[in-house]
Every structure is written in C-alpha cells, then in structure tokens.
Motif scaffolding. Structure first.
Motif, PDB file in Angstrom:
ATOM      1  N   ALA A  93       0.844  -1.192   0.000  1.00 41.26           N
ATOM      2  CA  ALA A  93       0.000   0.000   0.000  1.00 41.26           C
ATOM      3  C   ALA A  93       0.877   1.238   0.000  1.00 41.26           C
ATOM      4  O   ALA A  93       2.018   1.204   0.467  1.00 41.26           O
ATOM      5  N   GLY A  94       0.326   2.339  -0.536  1.00 41.40           N
ATOM      6  CA  GLY A  94       1.134   3.549  -0.604  1.00 41.40           C
ATOM      7  C   GLY A  94       0.323   4.798  -0.799  1.00 41.40           C
ATOM      8  O   GLY A  94      -0.877   4.850  -0.528  1.00 41.40           O
ATOM      9  N   GLY A  95       0.982   5.824  -1.304  1.00 38.47           N
ATOM     10  CA  GLY A  95       0.367   7.126  -1.460  1.00 38.47           C
ATOM     11  C   GLY A  95      -0.711   7.133  -2.531  1.00 38.47           C
ATOM     12  O   GLY A  95      -0.684   6.348  -3.481  1.00 38.47           O
ATOM     13  N   SER A  96      -1.679   8.025  -2.351  1.00 38.59           N
ATOM     14  CA  SER A  96      -2.771   8.228  -3.296  1.00 38.59           C
ATOM     15  C   SER A  96      -3.545   6.947  -3.586  1.00 38.59           C
ATOM     16  O   SER A  96      -3.926   6.673  -4.717  1.00 38.59           O
ATOM     17  N   GLY A  97      -3.789   6.151  -2.540  1.00 32.47           N
ATOM     18  CA  GLY A  97      -4.620   4.963  -2.679  1.00 32.47           C
ATOM     19  C   GLY A  97      -3.999   3.819  -3.454  1.00 32.47           C
ATOM     20  O   GLY A  97      -4.713   2.972  -3.994  1.00 32.47           O
ATOM     21  N   ILE A  98      -2.670   3.749  -3.512  1.00 33.01           N
ATOM     22  CA  ILE A  98      -2.010   2.668  -4.248  1.00 33.01           C
ATOM     23  C   ILE A  98      -2.195   1.346  -3.509  1.00 33.01           C
ATOM     24  O   ILE A  98      -1.922   1.232  -2.315  1.00 33.01           O
ATOM     25  N   LEU A  99      -2.656   0.316  -4.230  1.00 32.35           N
ATOM     26  CA  LEU A  99      -2.748  -1.041  -3.717  1.00 32.35           C
ATOM     27  C   LEU A  99      -2.139  -1.982  -4.750  1.00 32.35           C
ATOM     28  O   LEU A  99      -2.525  -1.965  -5.921  1.00 32.35           O
ATOM     29  N   LEU A 100      -1.177  -2.795  -4.318  1.00 38.47           N
ATOM     30  CA  LEU A 100      -0.513  -3.745  -5.202  1.00 38.47           C
ATOM     31  C   LEU A 100      -0.610  -5.134  -4.606  1.00 38.47           C
ATOM     32  O   LEU A 100      -0.559  -5.308  -3.390  1.00 38.47           O
ATOM     33  N   ARG A 101      -0.711  -6.140  -5.482  1.00 34.52           N
ATOM     34  CA  ARG A 101      -0.854  -7.514  -5.018  1.00 34.52           C
ATOM     35  C   ARG A 101       0.105  -8.442  -5.754  1.00 34.52           C
ATOM     36  O   ARG A 101       0.319  -8.302  -6.951  1.00 34.52           O
ATOM     37  N   THR A 102       0.683  -9.362  -5.007  1.00 31.02           N
ATOM     38  CA  THR A 102       1.477 -10.430  -5.600  1.00 31.02           C
ATOM     39  C   THR A 102       0.923 -11.771  -5.164  1.00 31.02           C
ATOM     40  O   THR A 102       0.464 -11.920  -4.035  1.00 31.02           O
ATOM     41  N   THR A 103       0.958 -12.733  -6.058  1.00 25.30           N
ATOM     42  CA  THR A 103       0.522 -14.091  -5.729  1.00 25.30           C
ATOM     43  C   THR A 103       1.630 -15.109  -6.000  1.00 25.30           C
ATOM     44  O   THR A 103       1.371 -16.305  -6.004  1.00 25.30           O
ATOM     45  N   ASN A 104       2.846 -14.616  -6.224  1.00 21.89           N
ATOM     46  CA  ASN A 104       3.974 -15.509  -6.483  1.00 21.89           C
ATOM     47  C   ASN A 104       5.189 -15.161  -5.629  1.00 21.89           C
ATOM     48  O   ASN A 104       6.320 -15.247  -6.077  1.00 21.89           O
ATOM     49  N   GLY A 105       4.920 -14.744  -4.403  1.00 28.70           N
ATOM     50  CA  GLY A 105       6.008 -14.462  -3.474  1.00 28.70           C
ATOM     51  C   GLY A 105       6.740 -13.162  -3.713  1.00 28.70           C
ATOM     52  O   GLY A 105       7.820 -12.953  -3.155  1.00 28.70           O
ATOM     53  N   GLY A 106       6.187 -12.273  -4.547  1.00 28.50           N
ATOM     54  CA  GLY A 106       6.808 -10.975  -4.780  1.00 28.50           C
ATOM     55  C   GLY A 106       7.548 -10.855  -6.093  1.00 28.50           C
ATOM     56  O   GLY A 106       8.110  -9.803  -6.387  1.00 28.50           O
ATOM     57  N   LYS A 107       7.559 -11.890  -6.926  1.00 23.31           N
ATOM     58  CA  LYS A 107       8.268 -11.818  -8.204  1.00 23.31           C
ATOM     59  C   LYS A 107       7.604 -10.829  -9.146  1.00 23.31           C
ATOM     60  O   LYS A 107       8.274 -10.162  -9.936  1.00 23.31           O
ATOM     61  N   SER A 108       6.291 -10.729  -9.104  1.00 24.60           N
ATOM     62  CA  SER A 108       5.564  -9.764  -9.927  1.00 24.60           C
ATOM     63  C   SER A 108       4.396  -9.216  -9.123  1.00 24.60           C
ATOM     64  O   SER A 108       3.847  -9.902  -8.257  1.00 24.60           O
ATOM     65  N   TRP A 109       4.026  -7.969  -9.432  1.00 23.29           N
ATOM     66  CA  TRP A 109       2.969  -7.283  -8.692  1.00 23.29           C
ATOM     67  C   TRP A 109       1.981  -6.684  -9.676  1.00 23.29           C
ATOM     68  O   TRP A 109       2.362  -6.169 -10.731  1.00 23.29           O
TER      69      TRP A 109
END
Length: 415
Positions: A361-377
């Motif tokens: 999570a971050g500024g201006s409502g940023i939401l990111l998700r990974t389902t492979n341990g962080g290799k891609s978001w």
C-alpha cells in the motif's frame, strides 16, 4: 408501472414529434453542460404577430412539455438500445477490500490494529488524538472506547502500538503511557513507567503470560515478565551511542544520524529491522546481540520502510515507489529490485497474507498484489478514488486483513 401520459389540452392541434436521441440523454433532469433546471433547455422562439402570439405560444409550450415528459418516461423504462438505466455510483466497489466508515474526526491518523486471539471478532484500533476504537463483529463496525486510566491527565495521547496474546493485551503511546489488560480488553489498567526511559515508545509485543517486549524510537528494547513492574534492557546502549562508537566502521551517512527510528518491524522469531530517520541506512537486531547492527543501504535512493517476508527474508521500500526483495532469507545487504506499477507514488508498507500472497500500500490509494512471493505485482485499482495515503497493511490471519490510512481511512479484506 408508469402512468399513461395525458395529452395536453391545446386550443389547436399540434404535431407530436418522436423524441430524438438528444432528448433521451438531455431531459428535464439532465441538460448539456451540466445545467440543472426544472424546465427543459430553452429554445429560441421567433416573436409572433399580435394576432397569433397567444395560440402559438400555447402550442409551443404544450409541445415542449410533452416532449420533455416523454423523454423522462423513456429514461425510466428499459430501452432496446441502452438497456436499463443504472444509478450512478459514488465510488467503485473495492474488489477484495471494502471501506469501513469510522466514528472519528477526519484528521485522525490510524496507527495500529489488533484482535483478541481467543475471539477474532473482538479487536481494537488505535490512532492519534487519543483514539481507541473497539469492534465485536470482526471489524465491520467500530465504536469509540473510553479508558478512564488514560484520561486522568490533560494529554492528547498518540496510541502507537497494541498487541495481544491470549486474553492479555498491551498498548503504548506518546507521551509515555502503558496500558495492560488481562480480560481481553474489558478493563485496562495503567502501568507506571520510569521518567528516564530513552525515547518514545513506538512498538510493543505481547510475548507470554504477563510478558511483553517494548521498543523506543532511540533503539532501547525492554523485556518484562511480571506485568511491567520490572523491565530488563535487552540491548546495552541506544542506537546513537552505538553509531558514535562505530562511526569509523564505514557506515555511510551515520554522521548525519539524528538518533531516532523512522520505522521498526519485528519478525515472528524476535528479530528486528529498523530504518534510520533520514533513511540513509538501516539497522538490525537479533535476540542475544548486545547492540544494534548498522548496515549500508544497497540502493541509491533513501529507504522508506523495511520489514520481514513470510519466508523469513526482507523487503525494502525506497522513496519514489521502488520495491526491493532480499536474496535468500535472514539478514543481508543483498537486494534486487522488483518492477511495480506505483505510478511514481511512494509505497509505504507491505503485508504478507501467506508466503505467496502479499499486498503493498502507498500514497494516493495505491494497492498492489502479488501471488507468487513478490516476483511480480499487479496494481489493484479499487482504491484509486480514495483520497488518502495507505501506509499500513495488517493481516491478522489468512482471512482477516486491514489497510490503515490517514484521514481515518480503514479498508477491510474480503477475500
């Protein structure tokens, strides 16, 4: 069912025109250029002669009213071209997250959240301006909680951290305050603290029966096993003293250290990672070590935050939106960058739901998700229309999670 239209009673016959597409979209409730009026958009009507002005005006008025009413009814029914008219939504659905609206002032900054392990429907939410909220339905609704022992003095406390183990719970805040409960938060008592405590308390972890581990922003770590009546120092000196003693060891930026942490995070096995207030290096501590260990940052940009992955490795966030993951597990200075769609906004926190799934999570409502341990978001656009910075991701377990933001923003995980 809509009532049948009544034809206007006019003195002279008029030609009834089929509504155009323009009239379908711009009726008496919606007009071009966002004008709103109780009457249809005005039209230019040539001035008639005195002998026919009355009848002509009546005919035009009847015709205009009939067309407007026909268009309004057309919009209320299903159209073979447009389909049923859907009501406008103020904000998009939050996919796997929903926003919880809280009974607090908009300026309150939420700081921590915790639930009673024996009853995961019962939890507490902390923030600035002496904010303590309580839920008993899993976080769906929250009510303000008053703790008399925290209201005896004329202070506006900032409650920084909360932790539970069994029915025992702890809260720390600034100015220095320590609260303890043995009955799952039904009653809280205040524990006295020494005035010589170095720094402000920023983190507490419940560790066992009447036991807790407390950290200050100057790097002091204290441990108690008797409900806070006595504390034992786990490190022999503050971080400032450690850096003054080791400034010649080659730690870049140590001479500019201001003596406080920007962030501090604890792993489940008791290891700590902390970021200096300027973000120019980071420090680690493991149980049994007498001092904090400073580390040079492996990236050019200053560090925003650091924490522990579910597999025991480290994640690192830099200012400007960069995300790095350590190679392997444990404490290391070897990191590699991962591409993220941060749009230039800073990422402020990462929370792991499992070893494979995590949210950032971050500024201006940023939401990111990974389902492979962080290799891609992948960026989740669900919170793009929430005007707040999201800076804390907390997963209580694999089914219960929350994102905390400024201005009283709280998101609840629904996945």
């Amino acid at each position: 069912m809509a009532s049948l239209l009544q034809l206007p009673d006019c003195s002279k016959p008029v030609i009834l025109l089929k509504p155009s597409f323009t009239s379908l979209f711009f009726n008496n409730t919606t007009s071009p250029r966002h004008f709103r009026s109780s009457q249809p958009p005005p039209r230019f009507i040539p001035k008639a002669s005195s002998s026919s002005s009355s009848s002509s005006s009546s005919s035009l008025l009847c015709r205009r009213r009939f067309i407007a009413e026909t268009a309004a009814v057309s919009l209320s029914l299903a159209s073979p071209f447009l389909g049923p008219v859907q009501p406008a939504k103020s904000e998009d659905a939050l996919s796997e997250w929903e926003r919880c609206y809280l009974p607090i002032d908009p300026g309150v900054v939420l700081l921590d959240i915790a639930f009673v392990p024996d009853d995961l429907n019962h939890g507490f939410l902390l923030g600035t301006r002496q904010t303590i909220l309580e839920t008993k339905d899993g976080g769906n609704t929250w009510v303000p909680r008053s703790i008399p022992s925290a209201e005896d003095e004329d202070f506006n406390y900032r409650f920084n951290s909360i932790s539970f183990i069994g029915k025992e719970g702890w809260i720390v805040g600034k100015p220095a305050i320590l609260l303890y409960t043995s009955d799952a938060g039904e009653n809280w008592e205040r524990i006295a603290l020494s005035a010589q405590l170095p720094g402000d308390m920023v983190y507490i972890k419940a560790t066992g029966e009447k036991g807790a581990e407390m950290v200050t922003d100057q790097g002091a770590i204290y441990v108690t096993s008797n409900k806070g009546y006595n504390w034992r120092a786990a490190v022999q000196e503050t971080v400032s003293a450690t850096l003054n003693r080791t400034v010649s060891s080659g730690i870049s930026g140590a001479s500019y250290y201001t003596g406080t942490f920007n962030t501090v995070n604890r792993s489940p096995d008791g290891r700590y990672v902390a970021v200096s207030s300027r973000g120019n290096f980071y420090l680690t501590w493991e149980p049994g070590q007498p001092f904090w260990q400073p580390h040079n940052r492996a990236v050019a940009r200053r560090i925003q935050n650091m924490g522990w992955r579910a597999d025991g490795g480290l994640w690192l966030l830099v200012r400007g939106g960069g995300l790095f993951l350590s190679k392997g597990t444990g404490i290391t200075e070897d990191f590699e960058e991962v591409a993220v769609q941060s749009r230039g906004f800073g990422i402020l926190d990462v929370g792991y739901r499992s070893q494979e799934e995590a949210w950032a999570a971050g500024g201006s409502g940023i939401l990111l998700r990974t389902t492979n341990g962080g290799k891609s978001w992948i960026r989740d656009k669900a919170a793009d229309n929430i005007a707040a910075n999201l800076y804390s991701v907390k997963f209580i377990d694999d089914k219960k999670g929350f994102v905390l933001g400024n201005d009283g923003v709280l998101l609840r995980y629904l996945g």
